[in-house]
Design an enzyme around this catalytic site. Structure first.
Site, short mmCIF file in Angstrom:
data_model
loop_
_atom_site.label_atom_id
_atom_site.label_comp_id
_atom_site.label_asym_id
_atom_site.label_seq_id
_atom_site.Cartn_x
_atom_site.Cartn_y
_atom_site.Cartn_z
N GLY A 16 0.82 -1.21 0.00
CA GLY A 16 0.00 0.00 0.00
C GLY A 16 0.85 1.25 0.00
O GLY A 16 0.65 2.16 0.82
N ALA A 17 1.79 1.34 -0.94
CA ALA A 17 2.82 2.37 -0.89
C ALA A 17 2.68 3.47 -1.93
O ALA A 17 3.59 4.28 -2.11
CB ALA A 17 4.20 1.73 -1.03
N ASN A 89 1.05 -2.31 5.33
CA ASN A 89 0.42 -1.00 5.41
C ASN A 89 -0.87 -0.90 4.60
O ASN A 89 -1.70 -0.04 4.86
CB ASN A 89 1.42 0.06 4.92
CG ASN A 89 0.82 1.45 4.87
OD1 ASN A 89 0.46 2.02 5.88
ND2 ASN A 89 0.71 2.01 3.66
N TYR A 155 -14.52 -1.43 10.42
CA TYR A 155 -13.10 -1.07 10.24
C TYR A 155 -12.32 -1.36 11.51
O TYR A 155 -11.24 -1.97 11.47
CB TYR A 155 -12.98 0.40 9.85
CG TYR A 155 -11.54 0.89 9.86
CD1 TYR A 155 -10.66 0.49 8.85
CD2 TYR A 155 -11.06 1.70 10.88
CE1 TYR A 155 -9.34 0.91 8.86
CE2 TYR A 155 -9.74 2.12 10.90
CZ TYR A 155 -8.88 1.72 9.89
OH TYR A 155 -7.58 2.13 9.90
N ALA A 157 -13.06 -3.46 13.79
CA ALA A 157 -12.99 -4.91 13.96
C ALA A 157 -11.83 -5.51 13.17
O ALA A 157 -11.15 -6.43 13.66
CB ALA A 157 -14.31 -5.54 13.51
N THR A 158 -11.58 -5.01 11.97
CA THR A 158 -10.45 -5.53 11.19
C THR A 158 -9.14 -5.24 11.89
O THR A 158 -8.21 -6.06 11.87
CB THR A 158 -10.41 -4.93 9.76
OG1 THR A 158 -10.12 -3.53 9.80
CG2 THR A 158 -11.72 -5.18 9.02
N LYS A 159 -9.05 -4.09 12.53
CA LYS A 159 -7.80 -3.72 13.20
C LYS A 159 -7.64 -4.42 14.55
O LYS A 159 -6.53 -4.73 14.97
CB LYS A 159 -7.72 -2.20 13.35
CG LYS A 159 -7.68 -1.47 12.01
CD LYS A 159 -6.52 -1.96 11.13
CE LYS A 159 -6.41 -1.19 9.83
NZ LYS A 159 -5.26 -1.64 9.01
#
Length: 285
Positions: A16-17, A89, A155, A157-159
């Site tokens: 994700g850069a 990332n 969101y 929850a994913t983290k």
């Protein structure tokens, strides 16, 4: 060789850069002389953001596609011969109250934010174990520690999920000399909350006024006014990679400490309020 020369021989792999914190990190790494492989859904976006350099390998990768990730890790090894520091990332924010998001919207957010980093870890770990060194940065969010934000439950929850498996990963990889750091960023001034990054619910439910209020606040007031500089976060990550014993948990951002302390206080108060009931379930002989 000097210690600094050994540092810059490390090969970094950043997902994700093409923008935001990822792009700033890659630029700083290249400026410092590191070898860097980086990914984006569109390779052209990487070369536009960062340019073409001898020590830079720009790769097209769908982080949610396991076989795609495996092939890309192989390309990094073919190019540089090793991989040392991984920065997971890639991710995005799916906005919406828990009830109003479809199964497909939830699945997609988990595919990218949770299973994507797991694909990277799964296919990179054999190389790190074999060389008995390395460092994995999993970029979560302060929302992976504090989740009481209407419209951001999925969101968060994913983290939270990333936080859970990263804690386990840290102790699993430690015997091989591989460090693991779970990063909880606060609000950084990137494009994260802009329309091409944050996904709105396809079928919003009008009754959720609190979700719409928080959603509007993030998109219209917080976006573009975040208090943290992603370039400074990039420098912090590089410094952590040089530590002999880097932390498993790293909160980054001027806005994170108060949120962390507030969550800890809530948990401590909840435990104390019902401690007798909590401990009432023990077996008595």
């Amino acid at each position: 060789m000097t210690k600094e020369t050994k540092q810059t021989e490390k090969v970094w792999f950043v997902t994700g850069a093409s923008k935001g914190l990822g792009a700033d990190l890659v630029k700083q790494l290249l400026a410092d002389g590191y070898r860097v492989a980086a990914t984006s859904r569109k390779r052209e976006a990487l070369t536009e953001a960062i340019g073409v350099q001898e020590n830079f390998l720009a790769l097209n990768m769908d982080v949610s596609n396991d076989s795609d990730v495996k092939g890309v890790i192989g390309q990094v090894i073919d190019k540089f011969g090793r991989i040392d520091v991984i920065v997971n990332n890639a991710g995005y924010s799916q906005i919406g109250a828990v009830e109003e998001l479809s199964a497909e919207e939830v699945q997609r957010n988990f595919d990218v934010n949770v299973f994507g980093p797991l694909h990277v870890i799964r296919h990179a770990a054999p190389y790190l174990r074999a060389q008995r060194s390395g460092h994995i940065f999993n970029i979560a969010s302060i929302g992976g520690f504090v989740g009481n934000y209407p419209a951001f439950g999925i969101y968060c929850a994913t983290k939270f999920a990333m936080a859970g498996y990263t804690e386990a990963l840290a102790v699993e990889m430690a015997p091989f000399g591989v460090h693991t750091t779970l990063v909880y960023p606060g609000y950084f001034r990137t494009s994260f909350l802009e329309k091409d990054s944050a996904m709105l619910p396809a079928n919003a439910i009008d009754a959720y006024a609190n979700a719409r209020e928080v959603e509007a606040q993030h998109l219209n007031e917080i976006s573009g006014r975040q208090p943290n500089d992603p370039k400074k976060a990039a420098s912090a990550f590089i410094e952590l990679s040089k530590q002999k014993q880097p932390p498993v948990h790293f909160f980054v951002g001027v806005d994170t400490a108060a949120l962390v302390k507030g969550k800890i206080e809530i948990i401590e108060n909840a435990l104390a309020a019902n401690l007798e009931l909590t401990e009432s379930t023990g077996i008595t002989e």
